[in-house]
Scaffold this active site. Structure first.
Site, PDB file in Angstrom:
ATOM      1  N   GLU A 108     -11.940   2.212  91.424  1.00 37.29           N
ATOM      2  CA  GLU A 108     -11.916   3.317  90.470  1.00 37.29           C
ATOM      3  C   GLU A 108     -10.556   3.987  90.476  1.00 37.29           C
ATOM      4  O   GLU A 108     -10.067   4.409  91.519  1.00 37.29           O
ATOM      5  CB  GLU A 108     -12.996   4.340  90.801  1.00 37.29           C
ATOM      6  CG  GLU A 108     -13.034   5.539  89.866  1.00 37.29           C
ATOM      7  CD  GLU A 108     -13.143   5.149  88.397  1.00 37.29           C
ATOM      8  OE1 GLU A 108     -12.195   5.451  87.635  1.00 37.29           O
ATOM      9  OE2 GLU A 108     -14.151   4.528  88.020  1.00 37.29           O
ATOM     10  N   VAL A 112     -12.110   9.081  88.612  1.00 39.54           N
ATOM     11  CA  VAL A 112     -13.075   9.726  89.495  1.00 39.54           C
ATOM     12  C   VAL A 112     -14.410   8.994  89.399  1.00 39.54           C
ATOM     13  O   VAL A 112     -14.747   8.421  88.361  1.00 39.54           O
ATOM     14  CB  VAL A 112     -13.274  11.216  89.134  1.00 39.54           C
ATOM     15  CG1 VAL A 112     -12.071  12.032  89.550  1.00 39.54           C
ATOM     16  CG2 VAL A 112     -13.544  11.389  87.646  1.00 39.54           C
ATOM     17  N   GLY A 172     -22.944  11.734  64.201  1.00 36.74           N
ATOM     18  CA  GLY A 172     -23.787  10.930  65.077  1.00 36.74           C
ATOM     19  C   GLY A 172     -24.266  11.752  66.263  1.00 36.74           C
ATOM     20  O   GLY A 172     -24.321  12.981  66.217  1.00 36.74           O
ATOM     21  N   GLU A 201     -25.084  16.925  68.790  1.00 39.78           N
ATOM     22  CA  GLU A 201     -25.292  17.718  69.995  1.00 39.78           C
ATOM     23  C   GLU A 201     -24.332  18.900  70.066  1.00 39.78           C
ATOM     24  O   GLU A 201     -24.725  20.017  70.437  1.00 39.78           O
ATOM     25  CB  GLU A 201     -25.158  16.833  71.237  1.00 39.78           C
ATOM     26  CG  GLU A 201     -26.321  15.857  71.401  1.00 39.78           C
ATOM     27  CD  GLU A 201     -26.282  15.073  72.700  1.00 39.78           C
ATOM     28  OE1 GLU A 201     -27.262  14.375  72.986  1.00 39.78           O
ATOM     29  OE2 GLU A 201     -25.259  15.161  73.430  1.00 39.78           O
ATOM     30  N   HIS A 233     -54.772  15.216  79.116  1.00 44.43           N
ATOM     31  CA  HIS A 233     -54.951  16.220  78.060  1.00 44.43           C
ATOM     32  C   HIS A 233     -54.926  17.614  78.683  1.00 44.43           C
ATOM     33  O   HIS A 233     -55.522  17.840  79.733  1.00 44.43           O
ATOM     34  CB  HIS A 233     -56.284  15.992  77.355  1.00 44.43           C
ATOM     35  CG  HIS A 233     -56.595  17.030  76.315  1.00 44.43           C
ATOM     36  ND1 HIS A 233     -55.989  17.029  75.072  1.00 44.43           N
ATOM     37  CD2 HIS A 233     -57.411  18.117  76.351  1.00 44.43           C
ATOM     38  CE1 HIS A 233     -56.445  18.060  74.369  1.00 44.43           C
ATOM     39  NE2 HIS A 233     -57.311  18.739  75.132  1.00 44.43           N
TER      40      HIS A 233
END
Length: 567
Positions: free
Chosen positions: A114, A117, A265, A270, A541
């Site tokens: 990596e 991070v 999209g 969001e 339920h």
């Protein structure tokens, strides 16, 4: 000529690899893109493959030992004959992390490389911090909805927020999850190699800081899991302050009075939920003729009525933002709108900020793909249905796989993880093909949107080509006791299925906790469960899960034929 690394079903104890390599002749057909959650047309013709499952002992008893095998020879150089690791993963996002954990479970000596991070885009600049902001927007929306609260007998006044505290909540959540992922890798003995990973030849990876010599490791198998970055169209100048991508927006450095969001999209929707809840006015700029073009049209129409029309949101459809200039010296952000059909400048907007939410682009530069004769397609690394990398000549590159956003099959974090697990199964000796039609997707607006499988237009197209009928069943949240108790009756669940054999082709939900409800449908598709069988499932339920119970029970079937998973 290449040699495959698939284990022979007749010899699953994994002795020397050279005893199991078999010559394969393979071809590769370039895949066409499908504008729906990153899916491609090839999934529409997905064929379930009967798996050769041979029960093995834990394929690798050499968890920490050096492996000596016989390796194939590629045109661009010799592969090593001994390896530092069973598996090296380039990229420690959700996909790479999921693959690493499964590899350890399978007894593979594993390293993950990596250069940034741990956690990748999802944890640090995507799914995780955005959900923190959406949690705040959801609470604010509730507290400001006097009519809703009054119906429940609740009185609240003066709801407000601290912008920095909200931003800190998102950042702290990302840090916590990042630390959890890092600690889990270390605890399981996965070696974390810091630096940028570059493939230098067959089964060889160099890692280190850019511009320095770095270190080289060898691996029996390599997985590329480098993810993606925000896509910014030409003509748009991002300054990170007033013209931003989702990477910048998640820091919530300021809440503009008026923000334009380019793209409607998942990302755009969001953030519109977040910004409007915090007091901003939003203008959507969408290149296609309707908002939310990637969703099922019926769901899009309902979502627009609830998520867009009542809020401080307006929109321009059928236009491109061909030029965006950041705010400077007291001047606003200037956006040039061009008609998508005539290509003529149509209008100019002046706003306080602009968020570019036009999707994501694969992060595949600098991987050394030229060293193994691999050419990307618009940046995506070509793979077959088993995530095996395909070179420029249509041949499989031995021992090399690519998962997640970098291959473009389905640009979702959990899809990357599922692909990684599938690859580990293969390198451990069990053939596995992932059915992408069974992978759900969700948009965490208030209310939420979720889906799995095909939209109605996609299903009708498939039915016409393959010669079968489809049927549609629907149920409303207004008939659900739990939803009514919460005073959240706005919502719809939609089932697309084959009436001849009960196969579930797609399920789409708009309503309270839709993202949680979708998994019953996705698991049914993955397991090949017919509508007829799932009708007998029992749901507690009163719960929201009864929305799906009623949905499946309302499906009308002809004489049922037995189906197989993935057909």
């Amino acid at each position: 000529m290449y040699f495959s690394s698939v284990l022979s079903p007749s010899n699953c104890s994994l002795v020397k690899r050279s005893h199991q390599n078999q010559l394969e002749k393979l071809s590769f057909t370039p895949l066409k893109n499908l504008r729906f959650c990153g899916l491609r047309n090839e999934i529409l013709a997905f064929e379930f493959l009967k798996l050769n499952r041979c029960e093995t002992q834990r394929v690798c008893n050499f968890r920490r030992s050096k492996i000596v095998v016989s390796a194939s020879v590629a045109e661009n150089g010799s592969a090593p004959t001994s390896f530092d690791y069973d598996l090296v993963i380039i990229g420690a996002g959700v996909g790479g992390h999921g693959a690493a954990l499964h590899a350890v479970e399978k007894g593979l000596k594993t390293a993950i490389i990596e250069g940034d991070v741990i956690g990748g885009t999802c944890v640090n600049r995507g799914c995780v911090p955005s959900k923190a902001l959406l949690a705040v927007s959801g609470r604010m929306r509730e507290l400001k909805n006097e009519h809703h609260l009054k119906a429940l007998g609740i009185q609240v006044s003066g709801a407000g927020y601290d912008r920095q505290a909200v931003a800190d909540h998102a950042n702290n959540l990302a840090s916590k999850i990042r630390n959890n992922l890092t600690n889990s890798l270390k605890a399981l003995g996965v070696d974390i190699l810091t630096g940028v990973g570059t493939i230098t030849g067959p089964q060889r990876v160099k890692y280190g800081k850019v511009g320095f010599s770095g270190s080289e490791v060898t691996a029996r198998d390599i997985i590329i899991a480098t993810g993606s970055v925000p896509f910014v169209p030409r003509g748009i100048e991002v300054d990170g302050k007033t013209v931003i991508t989702s990477d910048h927006a998640l820091k919530l450095e300021f809440v503009p009075e008026w923000i334009a969001i380019v793209g409607s999209g998942y990302i755009g929707l969001e953030f519109s939920d977040v910004y409007t809840a915090l007091g901003s006015e939003v203008t959507f700029i969408e290149a296609l003729d309707q908002l939310m073009p990637g969703f099922d049209p019926e769901i899009s129409k309902l979502a627009q009525r609830i998520l867009v029309n009542p809020r401080k949101i307006d929109y321009h459809t059928g236009v491109f933002a061909t030029k965006i200039t950041p705010a400077k010296d007291g001047r606003p952000v200037v956006i040039e709108l061009t008609d998508a059909k005539t290509k003529e400048v149509k209008d100019t907007l002046e706003v306080d900020a602009a968020l570019i939410a036009t999707g994501r682009a694969p992060f595949t530069n600098g991987l050394g793909l030229e060293n193994i004769n691999v050419l990307t397609q618009r940046g995506f690394i070509p793979v077959d249905e088993r995530m095996r990398v395909v070179d420029a000549d249509g041949n499989l590159v031995p021992h090399l796989y690519c998962i997640g956003d970098a291959n473009g099959k389905m640009m979702l974090a959990h899809a990357a993880s599922a692909q990684g697990i599938s690859v580990v199964e293969q390198v451990s000796g069990r053939d596995h093909v992932l059915n992408h039609l069974s992978i759900p997707a969700a948009c965490f607006t208030h209310p939420e949107i979720s889906m799995v499988g095909l939209t109605e237009p996609q299903a009708r197209e498939k039915a016409e080509k393959e010669g079968f009928e489809i049927s549609i069943a629907k149920t409303s949240f207004k008939a659900n006791t739990k939803a009514l108790a919460e005073n959240e009756g706005e919502g719809l669940a939609k089932l697309i299925y084959r009436p001849d054999n009960g196969e579930i082709l797609g399920v789409h939900i708009f309503g309270m906790h839709a993202a949680d409800l979708i998994h019953e449908a996705s698991n049914a598709i993955a397991l090949g469960t017919s509508v007829q069988d799932i009708k007998f499932a029992v749901h507690a339920h009163p719960t929201l899960s009864e929305v799906l119970d009623e949905l499946f029970k309302s499906a009308k079937l002809k004489e049922l034929k037995k189906i197989q998973p993935g057909n």
